[in-house]
Scaffold this motif. Structure first.
Motif, PDB file in Angstrom:
ATOM      1  N   ILE A  16       0.873  -1.174   0.000  1.00  0.00           N
ATOM      2  CA  ILE A  16       0.000   0.000   0.000  1.00  0.00           C
ATOM      3  C   ILE A  16       0.911   1.225   0.000  1.00  0.00           C
ATOM      4  O   ILE A  16       1.661   1.450   0.949  1.00  0.00           O
ATOM      5  CB  ILE A  16      -0.927   0.025   1.227  1.00  0.00           C
ATOM      6  CG1 ILE A  16      -1.767  -1.255   1.290  1.00  0.00           C
ATOM      7  CG2 ILE A  16      -1.817   1.268   1.196  1.00  0.00           C
ATOM      8  CD1 ILE A  16      -2.533  -1.423   2.597  1.00  0.00           C
ATOM      9  N   PHE A  17       0.846   1.999  -1.074  1.00  0.00           N
ATOM     10  CA  PHE A  17       1.703   3.165  -1.240  1.00  0.00           C
ATOM     11  C   PHE A  17       0.833   4.417  -1.286  1.00  0.00           C
ATOM     12  O   PHE A  17      -0.166   4.448  -2.000  1.00  0.00           O
ATOM     13  CB  PHE A  17       2.501   3.054  -2.539  1.00  0.00           C
ATOM     14  CG  PHE A  17       3.471   1.909  -2.553  1.00  0.00           C
ATOM     15  CD1 PHE A  17       4.804   2.107  -2.228  1.00  0.00           C
ATOM     16  CD2 PHE A  17       3.053   0.633  -2.892  1.00  0.00           C
ATOM     17  CE1 PHE A  17       5.703   1.050  -2.239  1.00  0.00           C
ATOM     18  CE2 PHE A  17       3.943  -0.433  -2.909  1.00  0.00           C
ATOM     19  CZ  PHE A  17       5.273  -0.220  -2.578  1.00  0.00           C
ATOM     20  N   PHE A  18       1.221   5.433  -0.540  1.00  0.00           N
ATOM     21  CA  PHE A  18       0.435   6.668  -0.510  1.00  0.00           C
ATOM     22  C   PHE A  18       1.358   7.878  -0.479  1.00  0.00           C
ATOM     23  O   PHE A  18       2.516   7.797  -0.076  1.00  0.00           O
ATOM     24  CB  PHE A  18      -0.482   6.699   0.722  1.00  0.00           C
ATOM     25  CG  PHE A  18       0.275   6.882   2.009  1.00  0.00           C
ATOM     26  CD1 PHE A  18       0.522   8.150   2.517  1.00  0.00           C
ATOM     27  CD2 PHE A  18       0.779   5.785   2.694  1.00  0.00           C
ATOM     28  CE1 PHE A  18       1.252   8.315   3.690  1.00  0.00           C
ATOM     29  CE2 PHE A  18       1.506   5.940   3.864  1.00  0.00           C
ATOM     30  CZ  PHE A  18       1.743   7.210   4.367  1.00  0.00           C
ATOM     31  N   GLY A  19       0.814   8.998  -0.907  1.00  0.00           N
ATOM     32  CA  GLY A  19       1.454  10.297  -0.740  1.00  0.00           C
ATOM     33  C   GLY A  19       0.448  11.186  -0.036  1.00  0.00           C
ATOM     34  O   GLY A  19      -0.752  11.083  -0.288  1.00  0.00           O
ATOM     35  N   SER A  20       0.919  12.038   0.863  1.00  0.00           N
ATOM     36  CA  SER A  20      -0.030  12.851   1.619  1.00  0.00           C
ATOM     37  C   SER A  20       0.650  14.097   2.164  1.00  0.00           C
ATOM     38  O   SER A  20       1.750  14.016   2.702  1.00  0.00           O
ATOM     39  CB  SER A  20      -0.603  12.024   2.775  1.00  0.00           C
ATOM     40  OG  SER A  20      -1.681  12.676   3.384  1.00  0.00           O
ATOM     41  N   GLU A  70      -3.053   9.645   3.830  1.00  0.00           N
ATOM     42  CA  GLU A  70      -2.357   8.778   4.787  1.00  0.00           C
ATOM     43  C   GLU A  70      -3.363   8.091   5.708  1.00  0.00           C
ATOM     44  O   GLU A  70      -3.268   6.885   5.959  1.00  0.00           O
ATOM     45  CB  GLU A  70      -1.364   9.593   5.609  1.00  0.00           C
ATOM     46  CG  GLU A  70      -0.591   8.765   6.612  1.00  0.00           C
ATOM     47  CD  GLU A  70       0.465   9.567   7.351  1.00  0.00           C
ATOM     48  OE1 GLU A  70       1.283   8.935   8.047  1.00  0.00           O
ATOM     49  OE2 GLU A  70       0.487  10.807   7.247  1.00  0.00           O
ATOM     50  N   LYS A  71      -4.332   8.844   6.194  1.00  0.00           N
ATOM     51  CA  LYS A  71      -5.369   8.281   7.065  1.00  0.00           C
ATOM     52  C   LYS A  71      -6.135   7.173   6.334  1.00  0.00           C
ATOM     53  O   LYS A  71      -6.379   6.101   6.891  1.00  0.00           O
ATOM     54  CB  LYS A  71      -6.328   9.387   7.510  1.00  0.00           C
ATOM     55  CG  LYS A  71      -7.493   8.904   8.340  1.00  0.00           C
ATOM     56  CD  LYS A  71      -8.447  10.058   8.644  1.00  0.00           C
ATOM     57  CE  LYS A  71      -9.798   9.545   9.069  1.00  0.00           C
ATOM     58  NZ  LYS A  71     -10.817  10.587   9.117  1.00  0.00           N
ATOM     59  N   ALA A  72      -6.497   7.431   5.090  1.00  0.00           N
ATOM     60  CA  ALA A  72      -7.218   6.424   4.304  1.00  0.00           C
ATOM     61  C   ALA A  72      -6.348   5.187   4.087  1.00  0.00           C
ATOM     62  O   ALA A  72      -6.828   4.056   4.207  1.00  0.00           O
ATOM     63  CB  ALA A  72      -7.659   7.012   2.970  1.00  0.00           C
ATOM     64  N   ASP A 131       5.020   5.244   2.596  1.00  0.00           N
ATOM     65  CA  ASP A 131       4.895   6.634   2.162  1.00  0.00           C
ATOM     66  C   ASP A 131       5.720   6.751   0.883  1.00  0.00           C
ATOM     67  O   ASP A 131       6.912   6.418   0.877  1.00  0.00           O
ATOM     68  CB  ASP A 131       5.435   7.563   3.252  1.00  0.00           C
ATOM     69  CG  ASP A 131       5.246   9.032   2.930  1.00  0.00           C
ATOM     70  OD1 ASP A 131       5.324   9.415   1.744  1.00  0.00           O
ATOM     71  OD2 ASP A 131       5.040   9.807   3.878  1.00  0.00           O
ATOM     72  N   ILE A 132       5.123   7.221  -0.187  1.00  0.00           N
ATOM     73  CA  ILE A 132       5.786   7.271  -1.493  1.00  0.00           C
ATOM     74  C   ILE A 132       7.058   8.123  -1.463  1.00  0.00           C
ATOM     75  O   ILE A 132       7.958   7.931  -2.281  1.00  0.00           O
ATOM     76  CB  ILE A 132       4.803   7.753  -2.595  1.00  0.00           C
ATOM     77  CG1 ILE A 132       5.330   7.424  -3.991  1.00  0.00           C
ATOM     78  CG2 ILE A 132       4.498   9.227  -2.461  1.00  0.00           C
ATOM     79  CD1 ILE A 132       5.401   5.963  -4.302  1.00  0.00           C
ATOM     80  N   LEU A 192      -2.597   1.962  -4.458  1.00  0.00           N
ATOM     81  CA  LEU A 192      -1.948   3.263  -4.529  1.00  0.00           C
ATOM     82  C   LEU A 192      -2.914   4.371  -4.133  1.00  0.00           C
ATOM     83  O   LEU A 192      -4.011   4.470  -4.690  1.00  0.00           O
ATOM     84  CB  LEU A 192      -1.430   3.524  -5.950  1.00  0.00           C
ATOM     85  CG  LEU A 192      -0.580   2.422  -6.591  1.00  0.00           C
ATOM     86  CD1 LEU A 192      -0.113   2.857  -7.970  1.00  0.00           C
ATOM     87  CD2 LEU A 192       0.592   2.050  -5.707  1.00  0.00           C
ATOM     88  N   GLY A 193      -2.497   5.206  -3.191  1.00  0.00           N
ATOM     89  CA  GLY A 193      -3.292   6.339  -2.728  1.00  0.00           C
ATOM     90  C   GLY A 193      -2.705   7.641  -3.241  1.00  0.00           C
ATOM     91  O   GLY A 193      -1.593   8.014  -2.867  1.00  0.00           O
ATOM     92  N   VAL A 194      -3.472   8.318  -4.103  1.00  0.00           N
ATOM     93  CA  VAL A 194      -2.967   9.492  -4.812  1.00  0.00           C
ATOM     94  C   VAL A 194      -3.919  10.679  -4.644  1.00  0.00           C
ATOM     95  O   VAL A 194      -4.998  10.697  -5.236  1.00  0.00           O
ATOM     96  CB  VAL A 194      -2.816   9.182  -6.321  1.00  0.00           C
ATOM     97  CG1 VAL A 194      -2.155  10.339  -7.043  1.00  0.00           C
ATOM     98  CG2 VAL A 194      -2.057   7.888  -6.545  1.00  0.00           C
ATOM     99  N   PRO A 195      -3.541  11.687  -3.863  1.00  0.00           N
ATOM    100  CA  PRO A 195      -4.399  12.865  -3.741  1.00  0.00           C
ATOM    101  C   PRO A 195      -4.185  13.849  -4.894  1.00  0.00           C
ATOM    102  O   PRO A 195      -3.121  13.870  -5.515  1.00  0.00           O
ATOM    103  CB  PRO A 195      -3.950  13.486  -2.420  1.00  0.00           C
ATOM    104  CG  PRO A 195      -2.525  13.085  -2.282  1.00  0.00           C
ATOM    105  CD  PRO A 195      -2.402  11.736  -2.948  1.00  0.00           C
TER     106      PRO A 195
END
Length: 154
Positions: free
Chosen positions: A6-10, A16-18, A35-36, A52-55
Motif C-alpha cells: 500500500i503506497f500513498f502520498g499525503s 495517509e489516514k485512508a 509513504d511514497i 496506490l493512494g494518490v491525492p
C-alpha cells in the motif's frame, strides 16, 4: 500468501489516514504500508499486488511526492501486477479537477501493463472533471472527499 504493498502520498494527512484504514482492514500480516516519499523502484517491484493512494492538489495537480516519483513509476513494467487505486480530492472547491491525479496515475499504469482492479460509482459526487473517470458511471478507483464527505471514509 503474498503481501500487498500500500503506497500513498499525503500532505494534509487525508490520504495517509485512508491508507492506514485500508492497511488496518486488510491486516498487517498480509499488507505493508509505504509513504511514497521514502520508496524506490525496487520497493514497488517487490509486490505483485499494490494499492496506490494518490491525492489531487489545487488545479488537478498530482501530490508533490507522487510527482517526484512519477519518472520512476513510468519505468516500471507492471505486467503480472494487480493494482487498485484510491484518491482524495475536493469536489466543491475544485470540482473541475476532482481527483484528476488518480486519472493521471491510472494512465501510466495502464500504459505499463498493469491489471487495474476496482472502480467507484460517480453517484453522490458533484464534479466537472473527467480525468479520473473509467466511464460516465465510475471512477477508476475509490475517491474520497474528506472536506465534504468525511463520513464516507470509514
Amino acid at each position: 500468501m503474498k503481501k500487498i504493498g500500500i503506497f500513498f502520498g499525503s500532505d494534509t494527512g487525508n490520504t495517509e489516514k485512508a491508507a492506514e484504514l485500508i492497511h488496518k482492514k486488510i491486516g498487517s500480516n498480509i499488507s505493508m504500508l509505504y509513504d511514497i516519499s521514502n520508496v524506490s523502484k525496487k520497493d514497488f517491484e517487490s509486490f505483485d499486488h499494490l494499492i496506490l493512494g494518490v491525492p489531487t492538489w489545487y488545479y488537478g495537480e498530482i501530490q508533490c511526492d507522487w510527482d517526484d516519483f512519477l519518472p520512476i513509476l513510468k519505468k516500471i513494467n507492471f505486467l503480472h501486477k494487480t493494482v487498485a487505486l484510491f484518491g482524495c480530492g475536493d469536489q466543491e472547491d475544485y470540482a473541475e479537477y476532482f481527483c484528476d491525479a488518480l486519472g493521471l496515475i491510472y494512465q501510466v499504469l495502464k500504459k505499463n501493463n498493469a491489471k487495474i482492479v476496482g472502480k467507484w460509482p460517480t453517484i453522490e459526487y458533484n464534479f466537472e472533471s473527467y480525468k479520473a473517470l473509467l466511464n460516465k458511471d465510475y471512477f477508476v478507483g475509490l475517491v474520497l472527499d474528506e472536506a465534504r464527505q468525511p463520513e464516507k471514509t470509514e
